[in-house]
Design a protein around this motif. Sequence first.
Motif, PDB file in Angstrom:
ATOM      1  N   TYR A 316     -14.325  45.176  -3.879  1.00  0.00           N
ATOM      2  CA  TYR A 316     -14.357  44.040  -3.009  1.00  0.00           C
ATOM      3  C   TYR A 316     -15.599  43.485  -2.702  1.00  0.00           C
ATOM      4  O   TYR A 316     -16.661  44.209  -2.713  1.00  0.00           O
ATOM      5  CB  TYR A 316     -13.830  44.504  -1.543  1.00  0.00           C
ATOM      6  N   GLY A 317     -15.953  42.201  -3.110  1.00  0.00           N
ATOM      7  CA  GLY A 317     -17.202  41.576  -3.094  1.00  0.00           C
ATOM      8  C   GLY A 317     -17.905  41.513  -4.132  1.00  0.00           C
ATOM      9  O   GLY A 317     -18.639  42.566  -4.811  1.00  0.00           O
ATOM     10  N   ALA A 318     -17.871  40.251  -4.964  1.00  0.00           N
ATOM     11  CA  ALA A 318     -18.409  40.020  -6.085  1.00  0.00           C
ATOM     12  C   ALA A 318     -19.747  39.550  -6.014  1.00  0.00           C
ATOM     13  O   ALA A 318     -20.308  38.457  -6.270  1.00  0.00           O
ATOM     14  CB  ALA A 318     -17.677  38.867  -6.829  1.00  0.00           C
ATOM     15  N   LEU A 373     -13.864  49.970  -3.368  1.00  0.00           N
ATOM     16  CA  LEU A 373     -15.235  50.232  -3.538  1.00  0.00           C
ATOM     17  C   LEU A 373     -16.058  48.878  -3.162  1.00  0.00           C
ATOM     18  O   LEU A 373     -15.828  48.053  -3.725  1.00  0.00           O
ATOM     19  CB  LEU A 373     -15.776  50.549  -5.053  1.00  0.00           C
ATOM     20  N   ILE A 374     -16.606  48.845  -1.939  1.00  0.00           N
ATOM     21  CA  ILE A 374     -17.449  47.775  -1.276  1.00  0.00           C
ATOM     22  C   ILE A 374     -18.571  47.480  -1.993  1.00  0.00           C
ATOM     23  O   ILE A 374     -19.432  48.628  -1.710  1.00  0.00           O
ATOM     24  CB  ILE A 374     -17.370  47.825   0.320  1.00  0.00           C
ATOM     25  N   LEU A 375     -18.925  46.379  -2.723  1.00  0.00           N
ATOM     26  CA  LEU A 375     -20.201  46.439  -3.513  1.00  0.00           C
ATOM     27  C   LEU A 375     -21.131  45.660  -2.433  1.00  0.00           C
ATOM     28  O   LEU A 375     -22.321  46.339  -2.561  1.00  0.00           O
ATOM     29  CB  LEU A 375     -19.860  45.416  -4.670  1.00  0.00           C
ATOM     30  N   VAL A 401     -24.097  52.929  -2.406  1.00  0.00           N
ATOM     31  CA  VAL A 401     -25.490  53.079  -2.083  1.00  0.00           C
ATOM     32  C   VAL A 401     -25.668  53.074  -0.494  1.00  0.00           C
ATOM     33  O   VAL A 401     -24.759  52.217   0.434  1.00  0.00           O
ATOM     34  CB  VAL A 401     -26.208  51.738  -2.423  1.00  0.00           C
ATOM     35  N   PRO A 402     -26.514  54.116  -0.221  1.00  0.00           N
ATOM     36  CA  PRO A 402     -27.435  55.093  -0.737  1.00  0.00           C
ATOM     37  C   PRO A 402     -26.782  56.013  -1.606  1.00  0.00           C
ATOM     38  O   PRO A 402     -27.684  56.821  -2.068  1.00  0.00           O
ATOM     39  CB  PRO A 402     -28.529  55.054   0.282  1.00  0.00           C
ATOM     40  N   GLU A 403     -25.828  56.475  -1.294  1.00  0.00           N
ATOM     41  CA  GLU A 403     -25.037  57.614  -1.849  1.00  0.00           C
ATOM     42  C   GLU A 403     -23.590  57.119  -1.706  1.00  0.00           C
ATOM     43  O   GLU A 403     -23.215  56.498  -0.763  1.00  0.00           O
ATOM     44  CB  GLU A 403     -25.363  58.965  -1.192  1.00  0.00           C
TER      45      GLU A 403
END
Length: 441
Positions: A316-318, A373-375, A401-403
């Motif tokens: 999710y989130g380009a 997965l939220i980018l 991120v960060p893990e």
Amino acid sequence: MKCRSCTSALGDPVLDLGFAPPSNAYLSAARLSEPEVHLPLRARFCTTCTLLQLEDHSDPQLLFTPDYAYRSGTSRFWLAHVAAFANAAIARLSLDARSRVVEIGCNDGHLLGIFAARGIPSLGIEPAAEAARTARAAGMEIIEEFFSAHLAADIAKRRGRADLVVANNVFAHVPDINGFAAGLGAIMKPHGVVTLEFPHVLSLLRHAQFDTIYHEHFSYLSLRSARHVLEGAGLEVFDVERLTTHGGSLRIHAQHHGAGRSVSPRVHRLVRAETEAGLAERGTYRQLQGRAERIKDDLLHFLLDARRRRARVAAYGAAAKGNTLLNFAGVRPDLLPVVYDAAPSKQGKYLPGSHIPIRPPSSLGAGDWDYVLILPWNLADEVVAQLETLVAAGTAFLVAVPELTVLTAPGLEEPAPAITGTTEWPIRRAGARPRQDPSVM
């Protein structure tokens, strides 16, 4: 190579992310078979002025194209942020119909529109044609050019100088940062104010935010390095605010030298904190390479394990930061078949490099995916709250991120299902602060 600010010689790169296309160069279906431009993505540190910067391989005309896809109005969190800033600035500077506001990089005009609605004469500068068109359609006066010292002098001569000059998330985007600073001075009234927002390099280092490094970001700024650039243009930083936007940002307030405002103790405190955190030392930045590689390895481990288990994973989130991550990790549609994004300017297109298709959130159904997965990890809480029907259907949300971390929806009693496999991935509730790597600062 020379520093873009002080022209000192730069040493070897402190971070090398390989080669990647510009992160906002989204592709239409017709362009999928065409060659893509890939440029080195390497950061170098100037030990003289402490500016972290990309190697200069990019032409702004290549990066900020007429169809530049980013739109500021797609995040409710960001809209609330700019509204709070505008209202505070109006009160602090007593802006009214006799005042003048100029916003550099105004994008679709949401911030500028708040000033205009209060009867304050406002002018936007936006080089991307589609974004400028959107702002004009909202009633804003727009100059469709890249900001420069020459343009600033022309505007000052023909239209007059500004009481407030705003540049949110623009200062880091310009290759000629000294010329940009000179333009700020030229377009501002003798007792005017400039406010600049930019991601704080201290947050980048503390939270391994290497994915915020992409070609459109030429510089990665601390208060100390930003102040050095502005002082070269005769400007003085008199106040600073620490913000939560973009994973940790600064808003600095500057004036002409001699304008009379006293320098806030917050400026001196933050410069001291940056020094104590090692931001003037090259070795501090070299730690980022290993942390970026660990994040890449963990993401690939998860995606490969999910494919082995036939678990369904979407993104999710380009966002541009997501493109840095995916291209560095070499992720392609076989591991991540789709990304959903709320911006109409991106829907129906494909991510640069990875060629993952972008679809509207309206096509995202409950139960379609085991993991999302939220980018844009900086908006994770907002995304989870918007898609809580998916959580109720059993979908787990993650950030890399960060893990690599499994998130849960606000208010749920039980955490989302853990990722199975050989690694025990951490689980935290949305809104909780991620664990910091104690090896950094």
